[in-house]
Scaffold this motif. Structure first.
Motif, short mmCIF file in Angstrom:
data_model
loop_
_atom_site.label_atom_id
_atom_site.label_comp_id
_atom_site.label_asym_id
_atom_site.label_seq_id
_atom_site.Cartn_x
_atom_site.Cartn_y
_atom_site.Cartn_z
N PRO A 1 0.73 -1.40 -0.23
CA PRO A 1 -0.14 0.19 0.23
C PRO A 1 0.90 1.04 0.53
CG PRO A 1 -0.70 -1.67 1.71
CD PRO A 1 0.75 -1.90 1.08
N THR A 2 1.26 1.40 -1.17
CA THR A 2 2.44 2.57 -1.11
C THR A 2 1.86 3.22 -2.45
OG1 THR A 2 3.81 1.92 0.04
CG2 THR A 2 4.29 2.94 -1.85
N TYR A 3 1.03 4.42 -2.60
CA TYR A 3 0.51 5.25 -3.54
C TYR A 3 1.12 5.86 -4.45
CZ TYR A 3 -2.88 2.45 -1.39
OH TYR A 3 -4.27 1.04 -0.35
N GLU A 4 2.44 6.86 -3.42
CA GLU A 4 3.04 7.05 -4.64
C GLU A 4 4.13 6.48 -5.65
OE1 GLU A 4 4.69 6.93 -0.22
OE2 GLU A 4 2.49 7.00 -1.37
N ASN A 5 3.90 6.81 -6.71
CA ASN A 5 4.59 6.19 -7.66
C ASN A 5 4.90 4.51 -7.68
OD1 ASN A 5 6.71 8.42 -8.50
ND2 ASN A 5 7.37 8.70 -6.18
#
Length: 959
Positions: free
Chosen positions: A675-679
């Motif tokens: 759940p890493t939504y940046e890039n």
């Protein structure tokens, strides 16, 4: 110079105030990801947003509940398949949702699948009558509160109670641990001690729809209405919030909003996207469809656990990377590929592939597109300020810029850039497409002076440096060392270097550091000694790059920072006040692949305002913003699938249990999420299945892996993720067991042992019995063999005797045949003799006996009679025939039986042929001519039925 210093001070003050203080940047656009309906496979409208403890995002959608884990989307519907308008997640992971006449919660089952549990059955029959849409859900103290227009339901310990609206509820708001409701006739009510208490003076809002309430300083509240704008309330008075933010809301209508760290307010609008303002109402950022959103109507906004922004739109979902020191100027600002930038006279100038553009930067960076400098429509390679003169190097020539237009064309040849000539303050040298040109500064500005003779090769980048002695040019793989004449009109000599060191091959880059020219090769920095006419290494500078990947370009900015390019990535050695350097690479990894190859452009106005050229625009970097945006990612084995079942392990505690699979399901599939939504597109995964694999797999963006034909045993799947900044997560794992097939189960092996022991016992007994029988039968067999051997000996003796008898008979037969042959020969001799005698008789007849005297005549007659008697009395031929018939009696018998029509004469011929007699011999014996023999042979072949190709003698021998 004094003007420039004052100007930079103003710029620094302004930008530090507006950009560094705020994590929400007022300059440029943040990175925006738009998710369309086709991606999340739900309805168009998204009404509410929340996030669970694992970082997964949830959206209240027209078609149900949408879950997003960064890799995949999942949709969960209500039993009635109606829309969801509100949602809230508690600390246990329950996802409370509300819809039309329905509310409840989703919770993961033992397989991780979200299952819906309705709470409607807890409602009394009276309360069930049209409680309508559940618009808001709050978790307040120890209760879960569901608010509709007509009622409020309070859930505690699985028991439900309700409170009717005094008139009609609009919305409810949880602000600083205080819960407020808006009633159509009583104004704003506060929920205290299980009661709704009206707040004095708030009936002012009876004709207004309140969509959001935000806390301000001094216990004030900021109240956002749908169409009437923004108001402040302090418990005594209510006043309009006369700010830029209020003007925006009045014009575009408010749909509520959210707050970032208690310092910035997000205001959603119906008509023009959203704005972010500070607590004084000053607009920091405004984003709409023109600036990257996919829809201008923002139904809801949510700040996630990394202070980034999610928008639920009237059509779609948008993620905005607010918590970043980077913002961008892209095509919406009229920018293409950026090769250079600089600040001059209160404007930011940008050289691009479409010309030279500018934007005011003093006082306040107005959020508007860049404008083209009048007269520049071709490729602009460089923009520089030299002696307070703004010069543009472009495909159209060397251009002087004044008042945002081309004021003078110094030369019409294409140029890459310009450099000051040391010790000649009034002169600059320009690198053109075919050599170098000198320009002289006069009272009217720079003027074209002359072309430098001695070097007219074409160059393809602006890669030159000058010191007091030489002009250095890097072209292709070579370094050119050139010395200008005293009058600057020619190069006194040009020397070409392919290497500058015996230890390190090639030429990497040339750059000026601390006003000294360095040549770099393989991260080792060299200077040239004029006295010794050789290159020597500066160990101190080289030491700075000992742990840095091999660089290909390096520049020193106005603050002494060293910016370098490696593997299409950017890094910087930031110069500290004590002269040391601090290395930074991680923040810039998101720019990898977007930098302009061979044209690194870094314009450091001050630490809070750094402009970097990109292939698709310009990025603004604020190095003062702390690296809190760089966080350690989390890795989840999102799903674990095998034939017949799928377990969404990302929704359950992975350490709770180990999974057991039958051998028939030994084909497993894993999906990963982070759940890493940046890039998100740059998130990489590495994994290994123990004991199937010993080493980690190479990093890959692939979030799915499948293993087939696994043997029975215990397995552990290990996973780690790496975000776009190169930071690795902790290792996640899941354990499972593949059961053996029934024929390799331990019970099967126990059965195999029992069968083996029983079989061994039975076989042993049978062997013993067999041995006894074999001994008995062996005795009998030996007796039988003895008798058989004895009988065989007797038989062989009898056969030997018969063989001896046969040999004797054969020998006798051979003797008989030899005698027959001898007899035949003798008979033939007799026949010949008789033939001779008959010839003599015939000749004697021809002699006239009259002429003979009596005594001679007597003797003659006596001789004649004697010869006639000999011929007439010779029985050899008859004996021969008789003997032949006796010898070949069996042959003649078989031939006669097989061919009854054969004549005696033909039988004789057959016998003669069997005896291999020649035609001449047969003719003499049969007293016929040779032609007669051939005719007889022909008649015999015909009677025997032989064709011309069959051998007659061979046929007779076969009989």
């Amino acid at each position: 110079m004094k003007f420039a210093k004052n100007f930079f001070f103003i710029v620094v003050f302004f930008l530090l105030h507006s950009s560094h203080y705020a994590q929400v940047k007022s300059i440029g656009l943040p990175n925006i990801n738009n998710y369309k309906r086709a991606e999340y496979k739900g309805g168009t409208q998204n009404w509410d947003i929340d996030q669970d403890k694992n970082g997964n995002m949830y959206f209240a959608n027209n078609n149900g509940l949408i879950q997003f884990d960064g890799s995949s989307w999942r949709k969960y519907s209500l039993p009635s398949e109606t829309e969801i308008r509100s949602l809230k997640i508690d600390s246990s992971g329950r996802i409370y949702v509300g819809g039309n006449n329905e509310f409840g919660y989703f919770q993961s089952n033992d397989k991780g699948v979200l299952e819906y549990h309705s709470l409607s059955h807890l409602i009394s029959k009276i309360d069930k009558q049209n409680f309508n849409l559940i618009w808001k859900i709050h978790i307040f103290k120890d209760e879960v509160i569901f608010q509709s227009f007509t009622k409020v339901f309070f859930l505690k310990n699985n028991k439900l109670r309700s409170v009717n609206a005094p008139t009609k509820f609009q919305f409810s708001f949880l602000v600083k641990n205080r819960l407020y409701f808006q009633d159509k006739s009583l104004g704003i009510l506060e929920y205290k001690n299980r009661k709704l208490v009206p707040i004095k003076g708030t009936s002012f809002f009876n004709d207004k729809e309140i969509w959001s309430v935000f806390p301000l300083a001094n216990d004030k509240l900021l109240i956002a209405t749908l169409e009437k704008g923004l108001f402040t309330a302090d418990g005594k008075t209510i006043e309009p919030w006369n700010t830029d933010a209020n003007a925006f809301i009045k014009k575009n209508t408010s749909l509520g909003g959210s707050i970032i760290k208690g310092r910035f307010i997000i205001l959603n609008s119906v008509l023009d996207g959203f704005i972010i303002c500070d607590l004084n109402g000053k607009i920091i950022q405004h984003l709409n469809r023109q600036k990257g959103l996919q829809n201008n109507t923002v139904l809801t906004s949510f700040v996630d656990n990394k202070d980034n922004l999610w928008l639920g739109l009237d059509n779609g979902i948008t993620f905005i990377y607010e918590n970043s020191p980077f913002s961008y100027f892209d095509y919406s600002y009229n920018l293409g590929t950026v090769y250079s930038s600089t600040v001059h006279d209160g404007n930011l100038y940008v050289a691009t592939n479409q010309g030279l553009f500018y934007h005011p930067i003093a006082n306040h960076f107005k959020d508007s597109p860049f404008e083209r400098v009048e007269g520049t429509i071709s490729q602009a390679w460089n923009i520089q300020v030299l002696n307070n003169v703004l010069i543009c190097a472009s495909n159209s020539g060397a251009l002087v810029i004044n008042q945002n237009k081309v004021s003078k064309i110094l030369d019409t040849k294409g140029y890459f850039g310009f450099k000051k000539i040391p010790l000649n303050d009034n002169y600059i040298i320009g690198e053109s497409y075919n050599g170098f040109t000198v320009f002289k500064k006069t009272d009217g500005g720079y003027e074209y002076s002359h072309q430098v003779q001695g070097f007219d090769e074409t160059t393809n980048t602006f890669s030159i440096e000058l010191d007091e002695n030489y002009l250095w040019l890097k072209k292709d793989k070579f370094l050119y060392q050139m010395k200008l004449s005293n009058d600057l009109k020619r190069f006194d000599f040009v020397k070409k270097h392919s290497n500058i060191s015996k230890s390190y091959r090639g030429i990497g880059s040339i750059q000026t550091i601390n006003n000294k020219v360095y040549i770099q090769t393989q991260n080792h920095f060299f200077r040239f000694s004029k006295e010794q006419e050789t290159f020597f290494e500066d160990k101190k500078i080289s030491h700075l790059f000992r742990e840095i990947p091999l660089i290909n370009t390096l520049i020193e900015d106005s603050h002494g920072n060293l910016w370098y390019i490696f593997n299409e990535s950017l890094g910087v050695l930031t110069k500290n006040q004590n002269g040391t350097f601090t290395r930074k690479q991680t923040p810039f990894l998101n720019l990898t692949g977007n930098l302009v190859n061979k044209y690194i452009s870094v314009n450091t106005v001050d630490p809070a305002n750094i402009f970097i050229g990109l292939t698709d625009g310009l990025t603004h970097y604020d190095s003062k913003i702390p690296n809190s945006f760089i966080t350690k990612p989390r890795a989840f084995i999102e799903s674990f699938s095998f034939p017949g079942d799928t377990i969404l392990t990302g929704n359950v505690d992975q350490n709770l249990k180990s999974y057991s699979l039958p051998y028939s399901s030994n084909r497993v599939k894993f999906t990963f999420s982070s759940p890493t939504y940046e890039n998100q597109e740059k998130v990489m995964y590495s994994y290994k299945l123990i004991p199937f694999e010993d080493n980690w797999r190479n990093w890959s963006p692939n979030a799915t892996i499948e293993y087939t034909n696994l043997r029975e045993g215990n397995y552990t799947m290990k996973l780690k993720a790496k975000n776009s900044y190169g930071i690795e997560s902790n290792i996640s794992e899941i354990q499972f067991t593949v059961s053996p097939p029934w024929y390799r189960h331990y019970l099967a092996y126990l059965l195999y042992c029992m069968v083996f022991l029983a079989g061994t016992f039975i076989i042993s007994n049978r062997i013993k019995l067999k041995i006894r029988k074999n001994k008995y039968y062996e005795t009998i067999e030996q007796r039988r063999l003895y008798l058989e051997k004895e009988s065989k000996i007797r038989h062989e003796q009898h056969e030997l005797e018969k063989e001896i008898e046969k040999l004797k008979n054969d020998k006798l037969q051979i003797k008989i045949l030899a005698k027959d042959k001898e007899l035949v020969n003798n008979s033939l001799q007799v026949v010949k003799k008789n033939k001779v005698l008959n010839g003599i008789i015939h000749k004697l007849k021809d002699i006239d006996s009259i002429i003979l005297d009596d005594s001679t005549k007597f003797e003659f007659n006596k001789l004649h009679k004697s010869i006639v008697k000999e011929v007439n009395t010779d029985k050899s031929w008859k004996d021969l025939e008789k003997h032949i018939k006796n010898v070949h009696f069996e042959f003649l018998k078989r031939l006669k039986e097989k061919y009854p029509t054969i004549s005696p004469r033909e039988l004789d011929l057959s016998t003669y042929l069997l005896m291999n007699m020649s035609t001449k011999e047969i003719a003499e014996i049969m007293n016929i001519s040779g032609g007669g023999v051939e005719l007889a042979r022909y008649r015999l072949r015909k009677k025997l039925g032989l064709n011309k190709k069959e051998n007659l003698i061979g046929f007779l021998m076969s009989i």
